[in-house]
Design a protein around this motif. Structure first.
Motif, mmCIF file in Angstrom:
data_model
loop_
_atom_site.group_PDB
_atom_site.id
_atom_site.type_symbol
_atom_site.label_atom_id
_atom_site.label_comp_id
_atom_site.label_asym_id
_atom_site.label_seq_id
_atom_site.Cartn_x
_atom_site.Cartn_y
_atom_site.Cartn_z
ATOM 1 N N TYR A 119 85.440 63.441 46.767
ATOM 2 C CA TYR A 119 87.041 63.368 46.491
ATOM 3 C C TYR A 119 87.476 62.027 46.143
ATOM 4 C CZ TYR A 119 87.676 63.229 51.522
ATOM 5 O OH TYR A 119 87.486 62.581 52.724
ATOM 6 N N TRP A 120 86.653 60.947 46.424
ATOM 7 C CA TRP A 120 87.258 59.641 45.961
ATOM 8 C C TRP A 120 86.475 59.304 44.768
ATOM 9 C CZ3 TRP A 120 90.137 55.248 47.890
ATOM 10 C CH2 TRP A 120 90.829 55.488 48.906
ATOM 11 N N LYS A 121 86.911 58.534 43.863
ATOM 12 C CA LYS A 121 86.305 57.825 42.621
ATOM 13 C C LYS A 121 85.408 56.700 43.315
ATOM 14 C CE LYS A 121 89.799 59.045 39.228
ATOM 15 N NZ LYS A 121 90.629 58.367 38.111
ATOM 16 N N THR A 122 84.278 56.463 42.631
ATOM 17 C CA THR A 122 83.294 55.483 43.284
ATOM 18 C C THR A 122 83.749 54.225 43.387
ATOM 19 O OG1 THR A 122 81.494 56.895 42.600
ATOM 20 C CG2 THR A 122 81.030 54.438 43.202
ATOM 21 N N ASP A 123 84.376 53.697 42.399
ATOM 22 C CA ASP A 123 85.136 52.364 42.183
ATOM 23 C C ASP A 123 86.044 52.291 43.370
ATOM 24 O OD1 ASP A 123 83.319 51.671 40.502
ATOM 25 O OD2 ASP A 123 84.426 51.719 38.741
ATOM 26 N N ASP A 124 87.049 53.506 43.474
ATOM 27 C CA ASP A 124 88.133 53.208 44.255
ATOM 28 C C ASP A 124 87.682 52.972 45.686
ATOM 29 O OD1 ASP A 124 90.516 53.213 42.504
ATOM 30 O OD2 ASP A 124 90.406 55.117 42.191
ATOM 31 N N LEU A 125 86.548 53.832 45.952
ATOM 32 C CA LEU A 125 86.047 53.908 47.239
ATOM 33 C C LEU A 125 85.542 52.595 47.769
ATOM 34 C CD1 LEU A 125 85.434 55.780 49.873
ATOM 35 C CD2 LEU A 125 83.285 56.436 48.836
ATOM 36 N N LYS A 126 84.968 52.006 46.788
ATOM 37 C CA LYS A 126 84.344 50.694 46.997
ATOM 38 C C LYS A 126 85.375 49.617 47.082
ATOM 39 C CE LYS A 126 79.952 51.386 44.172
ATOM 40 N NZ LYS A 126 79.358 50.822 42.942
ATOM 41 N N ALA A 127 86.308 49.780 46.278
ATOM 42 C CA ALA A 127 87.573 48.672 46.335
ATOM 43 C C ALA A 127 88.304 48.724 47.972
ATOM 44 C CB ALA A 127 88.371 48.701 45.434
ATOM 45 N N PHE A 128 88.603 50.040 48.244
ATOM 46 C CA PHE A 128 88.925 50.374 49.395
ATOM 47 C C PHE A 128 88.626 49.907 50.620
ATOM 48 C CE2 PHE A 128 90.070 53.203 53.353
ATOM 49 C CZ PHE A 128 91.152 53.206 53.330
ATOM 50 N N ASN B 278 90.673 44.723 57.230
ATOM 51 C CA ASN B 278 89.736 44.048 56.489
ATOM 52 C C ASN B 278 88.730 43.558 57.144
ATOM 53 O OD1 ASN B 278 88.591 42.401 54.577
ATOM 54 N ND2 ASN B 278 90.348 42.130 53.310
ATOM 55 N N LEU B 279 87.520 44.185 56.847
ATOM 56 C CA LEU B 279 86.385 43.807 57.631
ATOM 57 C C LEU B 279 85.422 42.785 56.969
ATOM 58 C CD1 LEU B 279 84.942 47.378 58.666
ATOM 59 C CD2 LEU B 279 86.501 45.552 59.976
ATOM 60 N N GLY B 280 85.921 42.183 55.814
ATOM 61 C CA GLY B 280 85.217 41.162 55.138
ATOM 62 C C GLY B 280 84.049 41.594 54.403
ATOM 63 N N ILE B 281 84.068 42.819 54.297
ATOM 64 C CA ILE B 281 82.939 43.541 53.421
ATOM 65 C C ILE B 281 82.861 43.186 51.999
ATOM 66 C CG2 ILE B 281 81.870 45.637 52.851
ATOM 67 C CD1 ILE B 281 82.758 46.822 55.387
ATOM 68 N N LYS B 282 81.494 42.550 51.876
ATOM 69 C CA LYS B 282 81.276 41.999 50.381
ATOM 70 C C LYS B 282 81.245 43.163 49.452
ATOM 71 C CE LYS B 282 79.127 38.083 52.331
ATOM 72 N NZ LYS B 282 77.985 37.276 52.509
ATOM 73 N N PRO B 283 81.392 42.862 48.168
ATOM 74 C CA PRO B 283 81.157 43.896 47.027
ATOM 75 C C PRO B 283 79.878 44.373 47.090
ATOM 76 C CG PRO B 283 82.440 41.938 46.091
ATOM 77 C CD PRO B 283 81.797 41.831 47.370
ATOM 78 N N GLU B 284 78.804 43.852 47.371
ATOM 79 C CA GLU B 284 77.509 44.328 47.186
ATOM 80 C C GLU B 284 77.192 45.244 48.425
ATOM 81 O OE1 GLU B 284 76.937 40.087 48.597
ATOM 82 O OE2 GLU B 284 78.239 41.221 47.163
ATOM 83 N N GLU B 285 77.845 44.834 49.800
ATOM 84 C CA GLU B 285 77.753 45.842 50.921
ATOM 85 C C GLU B 285 78.325 46.773 50.787
ATOM 86 O OE1 GLU B 285 77.372 42.409 54.411
ATOM 87 O OE2 GLU B 285 79.379 42.839 53.688
ATOM 88 N N ALA B 286 79.565 46.948 50.147
ATOM 89 C CA ALA B 286 80.174 48.103 49.833
ATOM 90 C C ALA B 286 79.716 49.289 48.910
ATOM 91 C CB ALA B 286 81.601 47.803 49.106
ATOM 92 N N THR B 287 78.867 48.591 47.926
ATOM 93 C CA THR B 287 78.093 49.213 47.048
ATOM 94 C C THR B 287 77.211 50.169 47.761
ATOM 95 O OG1 THR B 287 78.404 48.003 45.296
ATOM 96 C CG2 THR B 287 76.530 49.298 45.057
ATOM 97 N N GLU B 288 76.357 49.484 48.735
ATOM 98 C CA GLU B 288 75.329 49.939 49.569
ATOM 99 C C GLU B 288 75.977 50.976 50.497
ATOM 100 O OE1 GLU B 288 72.115 49.633 49.230
ATOM 101 O OE2 GLU B 288 72.234 47.908 47.616
ATOM 102 N N ILE B 289 77.106 50.823 51.061
ATOM 103 C CA ILE B 289 77.646 51.923 51.734
ATOM 104 C C ILE B 289 78.146 52.875 51.191
ATOM 105 C CG2 ILE B 289 79.581 52.421 53.203
ATOM 106 C CD1 ILE B 289 79.904 49.448 53.913
ATOM 107 N N VAL B 290 78.513 52.896 50.186
ATOM 108 C CA VAL B 290 78.918 54.147 49.240
ATOM 109 C C VAL B 290 77.463 54.749 48.906
ATOM 110 C CG1 VAL B 290 79.762 54.814 47.039
ATOM 111 C CG2 VAL B 290 80.973 53.203 48.474
ATOM 112 N N LYS B 291 76.456 54.192 48.460
ATOM 113 C CA LYS B 291 75.196 54.630 48.201
ATOM 114 C C LYS B 291 74.586 55.553 49.375
ATOM 115 C CE LYS B 291 72.265 51.896 46.122
ATOM 116 N NZ LYS B 291 71.563 50.869 45.953
#
Length: 287
Positions: free
Chosen positions: A234-243, A258-271
């Protein structure tokens, strides 16, 4: 503690029996086994800190100086007790292999961080019962976050000579209970079999699971992320990563920092979250 003494005496009695007295030995073993079974799990693997406080068992404190404290962001002094002593005295830790265990901290607000027991025992860890720098009439110095007072009491885990930037060490405050559990107890339920999701799993376990649960496993401070419906549905992938990277950019007065999570880390979490959305949730259906 009385139950532990009874168990020790029964065990000693069993060992002293003559090897030829088989029936006597069998009876002694059954009694010893019964003594173990009668000890509630809360007496062996869970320490209720509020109960210890009520019984006056957390009074012999020492001053511990933390430079700097990662929560108050300044040097602090606390009235505290060595955490190792508490674990040894009020749990079965000595009878277990520390390498096979983890310590789980249960906080009043649902925060539930955990770490390997061996790692905790390798440093000077303390249970702070009060703030030695608190103003007169208060037990703890007031701490405000986002304009709201943060509840530090009743207990706070602190360390000497450990950097607050090292996320592998947990600094739980508002702490009420400490649990000992098998180190890999949740691997079967949460660890992905697909190697492509392993990186995200490790990040999630270290950064997110303290507040969020997957299939009812994890913290309760934040929302469940997979049961009964995955957040990825129920979240769009790009919005979830940004959130994940900057929650405040999506919600006013958001509790998630804000945990200081990097873009590549957010991508892995969503994966990883997407992987878990396809896994059976039968275990989560249980109470």
């Amino acid at each position: 503690m009385k139950k532990l003494v009874v168990f020790a005496l029964l065990s000693a009695l069993y060992v002293s029996c003559d090897s030829s007295q088989k029936n006597s030995k069998k009876d002694s073993l059954q009694v010893a086994k019964l003594a173990i079974e009668e000890v509630p799990a809360s007496d062996s693997l869970t320490i209720d800190l509020l109960d210890l406080k009520e019984k006056g068992l957390l009074t012999h404190t020492q001053i511990v100086i933390v430079k700097p404290d990662p929560v108050y962001h300044k040097n602090k002094r606390f009235n505290a007790l060595p955490l190792k002593d508490i674990l040894e005295r009020y749990s079965f830790m000595k009878r277990m292999n520390a390498a096979d265990l983890k310590v789980v901290f249960e906080c009043e607000d649902g925060y539930k961080p955990e770490m390997p027991l061996e790692k905790l025992l390798s440093v000077k860890a303390y249970l702070a019962v009060s703030d030695a720098d608190a103003p007169k009439g208060r037990v703890w110095e007031i701490l405000e976050k986002n304009g709201q007072e943060t509840k530090m009491e009743p207990f706070y885990v602190v360390y000497e000579d450990v950097s607050g930037d090292d996320i592998s060490y947990k600094w739980p405050y508002n702490l009420v209970k400490i649990h000992l559990a098998p180190l890999h107890e949740n691997d079967a339920a949460l660890k992905p079999k697909d190697e492509s999701a392993l990186v995200g799993y490790e990040i999630f376990k270290n950064r997110c699971q303290t507040c969020h649960a997957i299939n009812k496993i994890g913290g309760k401070m934040g929302p469940e992320l997979n049961y009964p419906k995955s957040v990825t549905e129920y979240w769009k992938t790009d919005d979830l990563k940004a959130f994940i990277q900057n929650p405040a950019s999506y919600r006013n007065d958001v509790k998630m920092p804000n945990l200081g999570i990097k873009p590549e880390e957010a991508t892995e979490i969503v994966k990883y979250l997407s992987y878990m959305s396809k896994t059976p949730t039968a275990a989560a259906d249980r109470p």
